[in-house]
Design a protein around this motif. Structure first.
Motif, PDB file in Angstrom:
ATOM      1  N   GLU A  98      35.673  29.507  -2.509  1.00  0.00           N
ATOM      2  CA  GLU A  98      36.363  30.747  -2.865  1.00  0.00           C
ATOM      3  C   GLU A  98      37.357  31.158  -1.784  1.00  0.00           C
ATOM      4  OE1 GLU A  98      33.597  33.777  -3.983  1.00  0.00           O
ATOM      5  OE2 GLU A  98      32.832  32.606  -5.665  1.00  0.00           O
ATOM      6  N   THR A  99      36.995  30.954  -0.521  1.00  0.00           N
ATOM      7  CA  THR A  99      37.898  31.297   0.575  1.00  0.00           C
ATOM      8  C   THR A  99      39.128  30.407   0.558  1.00  0.00           C
ATOM      9  OG1 THR A  99      36.038  32.019   1.926  1.00  0.00           O
ATOM     10  CG2 THR A  99      38.085  31.526   3.082  1.00  0.00           C
ATOM     11  N   LEU A 100      38.925  29.108   0.377  1.00  0.00           N
ATOM     12  CA  LEU A 100      40.058  28.189   0.325  1.00  0.00           C
ATOM     13  C   LEU A 100      40.961  28.477  -0.868  1.00  0.00           C
ATOM     14  CD1 LEU A 100      38.417  24.790   1.332  1.00  0.00           C
ATOM     15  CD2 LEU A 100      39.958  26.209   2.689  1.00  0.00           C
ATOM     16  N   ARG A 101      40.347  28.819  -1.977  1.00  0.00           N
ATOM     17  CA  ARG A 101      41.141  29.082  -3.184  1.00  0.00           C
ATOM     18  C   ARG A 101      42.037  30.301  -2.987  1.00  0.00           C
ATOM     19  NH1 ARG A 101      37.809  29.670  -8.408  1.00  0.00           N
ATOM     20  NH2 ARG A 101      37.007  31.360  -7.152  1.00  0.00           N
ATOM     21  N   THR A 102      41.523  31.345  -2.345  1.00  0.00           N
ATOM     22  CA  THR A 102      42.344  32.542  -2.149  1.00  0.00           C
ATOM     23  C   THR A 102      43.348  32.353  -1.021  1.00  0.00           C
ATOM     24  OG1 THR A 102      40.654  33.498  -0.712  1.00  0.00           O
ATOM     25  CG2 THR A 102      40.601  34.122  -3.035  1.00  0.00           C
ATOM     26  N   SER A 103      43.034  31.532  -0.009  1.00  0.00           N
ATOM     27  CA  SER A 103      43.981  31.339   1.094  1.00  0.00           C
ATOM     28  C   SER A 103      45.101  30.386   0.727  1.00  0.00           C
ATOM     29  CB  SER A 103      43.242  30.833   2.336  1.00  0.00           C
ATOM     30  OG  SER A 103      42.743  29.538   2.111  1.00  0.00           O
ATOM     31  N   VAL A 104      44.908  29.565  -0.289  1.00  0.00           N
ATOM     32  CA  VAL A 104      45.937  28.617  -0.714  1.00  0.00           C
ATOM     33  C   VAL A 104      47.018  29.321  -1.524  1.00  0.00           C
ATOM     34  CG1 VAL A 104      46.325  26.598  -2.203  1.00  0.00           C
ATOM     35  CG2 VAL A 104      44.420  26.628  -0.615  1.00  0.00           C
ATOM     36  N   LEU A 105      46.681  30.454  -2.110  1.00  0.00           N
ATOM     37  CA  LEU A 105      47.661  31.171  -2.924  1.00  0.00           C
ATOM     38  C   LEU A 105      48.851  31.587  -2.071  1.00  0.00           C
ATOM     39  CD1 LEU A 105      45.340  33.459  -5.037  1.00  0.00           C
ATOM     40  CD2 LEU A 105      46.492  31.392  -5.783  1.00  0.00           C
ATOM     41  N   ASP A 106      50.035  31.547  -2.655  1.00  0.00           N
ATOM     42  CA  ASP A 106      51.257  31.940  -1.956  1.00  0.00           C
ATOM     43  C   ASP A 106      51.247  33.459  -1.774  1.00  0.00           C
ATOM     44  OD1 ASP A 106      53.754  32.142  -0.909  1.00  0.00           O
ATOM     45  OD2 ASP A 106      54.826  31.648  -2.762  1.00  0.00           O
TER      46      ASP A 106
ATOM     47  N   HIS B 281      21.316  18.642  -9.726  1.00  0.00           N
ATOM     48  CA  HIS B 281      22.418  18.568 -10.681  1.00  0.00           C
ATOM     49  C   HIS B 281      23.268  19.822 -10.569  1.00  0.00           C
ATOM     50  CE1 HIS B 281      20.440  15.201 -12.622  1.00  0.00           C
ATOM     51  NE2 HIS B 281      19.326  15.901 -12.650  1.00  0.00           N
ATOM     52  N   GLY B 282      24.343  19.843 -11.291  1.00  0.00           N
ATOM     53  CA  GLY B 282      25.162  21.037 -11.380  1.00  0.00           C
ATOM     54  C   GLY B 282      26.214  21.118 -10.290  1.00  0.00           C
ATOM     55  N   LEU B 283      27.080  22.088 -10.446  1.00  0.00           N
ATOM     56  CA  LEU B 283      28.154  22.319  -9.492  1.00  0.00           C
ATOM     57  C   LEU B 283      27.799  23.516  -8.631  1.00  0.00           C
ATOM     58  CD1 LEU B 283      31.158  21.813 -11.906  1.00  0.00           C
ATOM     59  CD2 LEU B 283      30.286  20.216 -10.205  1.00  0.00           C
ATOM     60  N   TRP B 284      27.711  23.300  -7.348  1.00  0.00           N
ATOM     61  CA  TRP B 284      27.287  24.361  -6.444  1.00  0.00           C
ATOM     62  C   TRP B 284      28.341  25.435  -6.262  1.00  0.00           C
ATOM     63  CZ3 TRP B 284      24.744  21.103  -2.038  1.00  0.00           C
ATOM     64  CH2 TRP B 284      23.614  20.495  -2.551  1.00  0.00           C
ATOM     65  N   ARG B 285      29.564  25.130  -6.632  1.00  0.00           N
ATOM     66  CA  ARG B 285      30.597  26.150  -6.487  1.00  0.00           C
ATOM     67  C   ARG B 285      30.367  27.301  -7.467  1.00  0.00           C
ATOM     68  NH1 ARG B 285      34.809  21.859  -8.421  1.00  0.00           N
ATOM     69  NH2 ARG B 285      34.466  21.906 -10.642  1.00  0.00           N
TER      70      ARG B 285
ATOM     71  N   MET C 136      15.918  29.031   3.003  1.00  0.00           N
ATOM     72  CA  MET C 136      17.154  29.520   3.624  1.00  0.00           C
ATOM     73  C   MET C 136      18.153  28.385   3.849  1.00  0.00           C
ATOM     74  SD  MET C 136      15.951  32.539   6.265  1.00  0.00           S
ATOM     75  CE  MET C 136      15.542  31.387   7.514  1.00  0.00           C
ATOM     76  N   ALA C 137      17.670  27.218   4.232  1.00  0.00           N
ATOM     77  CA  ALA C 137      18.579  26.093   4.504  1.00  0.00           C
ATOM     78  C   ALA C 137      19.265  25.614   3.228  1.00  0.00           C
ATOM     79  CB  ALA C 137      17.808  24.954   5.165  1.00  0.00           C
ATOM     80  N   VAL C 138      18.491  25.371   2.192  1.00  0.00           N
ATOM     81  CA  VAL C 138      19.071  24.857   0.943  1.00  0.00           C
ATOM     82  C   VAL C 138      19.910  25.937   0.264  1.00  0.00           C
ATOM     83  CG1 VAL C 138      18.537  23.922  -1.333  1.00  0.00           C
ATOM     84  CG2 VAL C 138      17.272  23.127   0.655  1.00  0.00           C
ATOM     85  N   GLY C 139      19.396  27.156   0.224  1.00  0.00           N
ATOM     86  CA  GLY C 139      20.174  28.251  -0.363  1.00  0.00           C
ATOM     87  C   GLY C 139      21.435  28.529   0.435  1.00  0.00           C
ATOM     88  N   GLY C 140      21.323  28.465   1.758  1.00  0.00           N
ATOM     89  CA  GLY C 140      22.487  28.677   2.610  1.00  0.00           C
ATOM     90  C   GLY C 140      23.542  27.607   2.433  1.00  0.00           C
ATOM     91  N   MET C 141      23.100  26.369   2.240  1.00  0.00           N
ATOM     92  CA  MET C 141      24.055  25.278   2.016  1.00  0.00           C
ATOM     93  C   MET C 141      24.841  25.530   0.724  1.00  0.00           C
ATOM     94  SD  MET C 141      23.391  21.171   1.556  1.00  0.00           S
ATOM     95  CE  MET C 141      22.200  21.402   0.252  1.00  0.00           C
ATOM     96  N   ARG C 142      24.145  25.921  -0.312  1.00  0.00           N
ATOM     97  CA  ARG C 142      24.828  26.177  -1.583  1.00  0.00           C
ATOM     98  C   ARG C 142      25.761  27.374  -1.478  1.00  0.00           C
ATOM     99  NH1 ARG C 142      21.611  24.319  -6.600  1.00  0.00           N
ATOM    100  NH2 ARG C 142      20.514  22.540  -5.747  1.00  0.00           N
ATOM    101  N   LEU C 143      25.305  28.424  -0.806  1.00  0.00           N
ATOM    102  CA  LEU C 143      26.146  29.604  -0.625  1.00  0.00           C
ATOM    103  C   LEU C 143      27.375  29.260   0.212  1.00  0.00           C
ATOM    104  CD1 LEU C 143      26.569  32.643  -0.967  1.00  0.00           C
ATOM    105  CD2 LEU C 143      25.253  32.967   1.124  1.00  0.00           C
ATOM    106  N   ALA C 144      27.201  28.454   1.248  1.00  0.00           N
ATOM    107  CA  ALA C 144      28.330  28.068   2.101  1.00  0.00           C
ATOM    108  C   ALA C 144      29.363  27.277   1.318  1.00  0.00           C
ATOM    109  CB  ALA C 144      27.830  27.264   3.292  1.00  0.00           C
ATOM    110  N   ILE C 145      28.906  26.394   0.444  1.00  0.00           N
ATOM    111  CA  ILE C 145      29.843  25.617  -0.371  1.00  0.00           C
ATOM    112  C   ILE C 145      30.611  26.535  -1.306  1.00  0.00           C
ATOM    113  CG2 ILE C 145      29.967  23.919  -2.248  1.00  0.00           C
ATOM    114  CD1 ILE C 145      27.702  22.428  -0.752  1.00  0.00           C
ATOM    115  N   ARG C 146      29.919  27.473  -1.928  1.00  0.00           N
ATOM    116  CA  ARG C 146      30.606  28.402  -2.833  1.00  0.00           C
ATOM    117  C   ARG C 146      31.568  29.301  -2.070  1.00  0.00           C
ATOM    118  NH1 ARG C 146      28.260  32.579  -7.368  1.00  0.00           N
ATOM    119  NH2 ARG C 146      30.251  33.581  -7.708  1.00  0.00           N
ATOM    120  N   ALA C 147      31.131  29.821  -0.925  1.00  0.00           N
ATOM    121  CA  ALA C 147      31.987  30.717  -0.133  1.00  0.00           C
ATOM    122  C   ALA C 147      33.217  29.978   0.387  1.00  0.00           C
ATOM    123  CB  ALA C 147      31.191  31.306   1.019  1.00  0.00           C
TER     124      ALA C 147
END
Length: 166
Positions: free
Chosen positions: A133-141, A68-72, A119-130
């Motif tokens: 966050e990367t997309l959110r900052t790169s989308v900014l003008d 459950h929950g939002l991985w972001r 490492m696999a499950v934690g890495g998947m969650r970290l990758a989704i969050r990263a």
């Protein structure tokens, strides 16, 4: 359309992703244990071990609410729950191996599998969050000017406020 389809079947997709990662972790443990040359004996036995392992991990992770929950918003609390889920399911798997399992496995497989699964499950969650966050900052003008703010004091509340502003 694809993201909407994935979001409408989010829970089954999440469970399938976990099952796939745990399967790769289990085979990866054998690969690492035997330096890439897994004996045929163990390759024949792995399906008999894999099914109980996946069932145990799925039950434990479901009971801990890890599907459950939002991985972001993954944070330290989620990491501790992941460690707990991996430890409990691995301990149950060891008990299964001792009392019920078809043949004995090398002890190192249990430890390596636990680490790889974590490492696999934690890495998947970290990758989704990263990624989010990367997309959110790169989308900014880039020409958009930002106002600087100063958050003074407030300790943990100030830190939470800064995280929410970001």
């Amino acid at each position: 359309k694809v993201p909407r389809l994935v979001m409408s079947y989010r829970r089954p997709v999440v469970v399938l992703a976990h099952l796939a990662l745990w399967t790769v972790s289990f085979y990866g443990a054998f690969f690492l244990r035997f330096d890439g040359r897994i004996p045929a004996y163990y390759l024949r036995l792995t399906p008999y071990w894999l099914v109980p392992l996946l069932v145990l991990r799925a039950i434990v992770h479901a009971n801990l609410g890890l599907f459950h929950g939002l991985w972001r918003y993954t944070g330290m609390r989620d990491l501790l729950t992941l460690i707990q889920g991996a430890a409990i399911s691995s301990a149950l798997f060891v008990l299964y191996a001792i009392f019920i399992g078809p043949q004995w496995l090398p002890r190192s497989i249990f430890v390596i599998d636990w680490l790889l699964a974590l490492m696999a499950v934690g890495g998947m969650r970290l990758a989704i969050r990263a990624t989010r966050e990367t997309l959110r900052t790169s989308v900014l003008d880039p020409t958009e000017t930002r106002r600087k703010i100063l958050v003074e004091g407030a300790g943990d509340a100030g830190e939470m406020l800064v995280l929410e502003i970001h």
